[in-house]
Motif scaffolding. Structure first.
Motif, short mmCIF file in Angstrom:
data_model
loop_
_atom_site.label_atom_id
_atom_site.label_comp_id
_atom_site.label_asym_id
_atom_site.label_seq_id
_atom_site.Cartn_x
_atom_site.Cartn_y
_atom_site.Cartn_z
N THR A 91 0.88 -1.06 0.00
CA THR A 91 -0.23 0.07 -0.05
C THR A 91 0.73 1.22 0.08
OG1 THR A 91 0.02 0.19 2.58
CG2 THR A 91 -1.64 -1.22 1.17
N GLY A 92 0.31 2.37 -0.07
CA GLY A 92 1.09 3.52 -0.20
C GLY A 92 1.46 3.89 1.48
N THR A 93 0.98 3.29 2.19
CA THR A 93 1.03 3.68 3.60
C THR A 93 2.60 3.34 4.17
OG1 THR A 93 -1.21 3.54 4.19
CG2 THR A 93 0.05 3.61 6.27
N GLU A 94 3.35 4.22 4.99
CA GLU A 94 4.44 3.95 5.57
C GLU A 94 4.63 4.40 6.88
OE1 GLU A 94 9.06 5.20 4.52
OE2 GLU A 94 7.73 4.97 2.89
N VAL A 95 5.00 3.26 7.80
CA VAL A 95 4.93 3.76 9.14
C VAL A 95 6.37 3.30 9.50
CG1 VAL A 95 4.11 3.12 11.50
CG2 VAL A 95 2.74 3.25 9.76
N SER A 96 7.13 4.45 10.32
CA SER A 96 8.29 3.91 10.77
C SER A 96 9.29 3.41 9.75
CB SER A 96 8.45 3.29 12.00
OG SER A 96 7.75 3.72 13.12
N SER A 97 9.30 4.22 8.61
CA SER A 97 10.20 3.64 7.42
C SER A 97 9.94 2.30 6.97
CB SER A 97 11.42 3.91 7.65
OG SER A 97 11.85 5.24 7.89
N ARG A 98 8.60 1.74 7.03
CA ARG A 98 8.28 0.27 6.91
C ARG A 98 7.00 0.58 5.99
NH1 ARG A 98 10.84 -3.87 9.76
NH2 ARG A 98 12.01 -2.91 11.33
N ARG A 99 6.97 -0.25 4.92
CA ARG A 99 5.60 -0.27 4.03
C ARG A 99 4.57 -1.27 4.67
NH1 ARG A 99 5.23 3.32 0.10
NH2 ARG A 99 7.34 3.55 -0.62
N ARG A 114 -11.65 -10.98 2.74
CA ARG A 114 -11.43 -10.27 4.05
C ARG A 114 -9.90 -9.94 3.89
NH1 ARG A 114 -14.68 -12.30 9.13
NH2 ARG A 114 -16.62 -12.84 8.08
N GLU A 115 -9.40 -9.00 4.71
CA GLU A 115 -8.13 -8.73 4.38
C GLU A 115 -7.55 -8.43 5.73
OE1 GLU A 115 -8.89 -3.76 3.22
OE2 GLU A 115 -8.97 -5.36 1.76
N PHE A 116 -6.07 -8.32 6.12
CA PHE A 116 -5.36 -7.81 6.93
C PHE A 116 -4.34 -6.81 6.32
CE2 PHE A 116 -5.22 -12.49 8.07
CZ PHE A 116 -6.05 -12.36 9.17
N ARG A 117 -3.90 -5.84 7.00
CA ARG A 117 -2.80 -5.03 6.78
C ARG A 117 -1.84 -5.14 7.80
NH1 ARG A 117 -4.67 -1.31 3.28
NH2 ARG A 117 -6.91 -1.03 3.08
N VAL A 118 -0.72 -5.66 7.14
CA VAL A 118 0.68 -6.17 7.93
C VAL A 118 1.63 -5.10 7.79
CG1 VAL A 118 2.11 -7.89 8.00
CG2 VAL A 118 -0.22 -8.56 7.50
N LEU A 119 2.38 -4.49 8.81
CA LEU A 119 3.56 -3.80 8.64
C LEU A 119 4.44 -4.70 8.59
CD1 LEU A 119 4.47 -0.96 9.01
CD2 LEU A 119 4.46 -1.15 11.47
N TRP A 151 12.22 -0.73 -4.01
CA TRP A 151 11.33 0.41 -3.97
C TRP A 151 10.10 0.23 -2.79
CZ3 TRP A 151 14.57 4.11 -4.98
CH2 TRP A 151 15.41 3.84 -6.25
N ARG A 152 9.95 -0.94 -2.89
CA ARG A 152 8.78 -1.73 -1.96
C ARG A 152 9.28 -2.09 -0.62
NH1 ARG A 152 6.35 -5.02 -6.93
NH2 ARG A 152 5.64 -3.37 -8.07
N VAL A 153 10.56 -2.18 -0.44
CA VAL A 153 11.01 -2.58 0.85
C VAL A 153 10.66 -1.56 1.92
CG1 VAL A 153 13.02 -2.93 2.12
CG2 VAL A 153 12.85 -3.84 -0.13
#
Length: 153
Positions: A91-99, A114-119, A151-153
């Protein structure tokens, strides 16, 4: 004569830099032999202090050779077979330099999505998330799984 030696030293430096990148960094993104053994669970999510203080990152995600597990405080909340996962994308969301990655799966006889969002917790020394992507590709070849790139890391 001086120009030839300058060109040769530049070329040798360039070849050396390319060789270093190929030997040390390329395998980090292309290695797909990270499968856990039977009964071994590998963590694929990261814990960030900011989200924990806000109460937003309370689940941890693990996988083994057959399932993806959603856990909170050591208790399994959801257990998803890897073959039921139909899409994994960044996704386009980045938290603490992690996608943040979106994991979509189907469940039940009605095939409800259904879905999960995984950092993700992918680092230089922890490549379990890349192993998870490879395990899903093997369990469900029809799944849309984005590859990890620089670029996705």
């Amino acid at each position: 004569m001086h120009d030839i030696s300058a060109i040769l030293s530049t070329l040798l430096t360039l070849v050396f830099v390319i060789w270093i990148i190929r030997c040390f960094f390329w395998p980090l993104f292309n290695k797909e032999s990270f499968f856990p053994s039977k009964g071994e669970m590998k963590k694929i999510s990261a814990n960030t202090p900011i989200l924990i203080k806000l109460g937003m990152n309370t689940e941890d995600y693990y996988y083994d050779s057959d399932f993806l597990y959603q856990q909170r405080d050591g208790e399994t909340l959801c257990k998803v077979p890897l073959e039921n996962i139909i899409r994994i994308k960044v996704t386009g969301t980045e938290v603490s330099s992690r996608r943040v990655w979106l994991v979509r799966y189907v469940t039940g006889s009605y095939r409800t999505e259904r879905e999960f969002r995984v950092l993700k917790n992918y680092t230089l020394f922890n490549r379990d998330f890349a192993g998870f992507l490879a395990a899903v590709r093997e369990a469900n070849p029809a799944a849309e799984v984005q590859k990890m790139t620089l670029w996705r890391v």
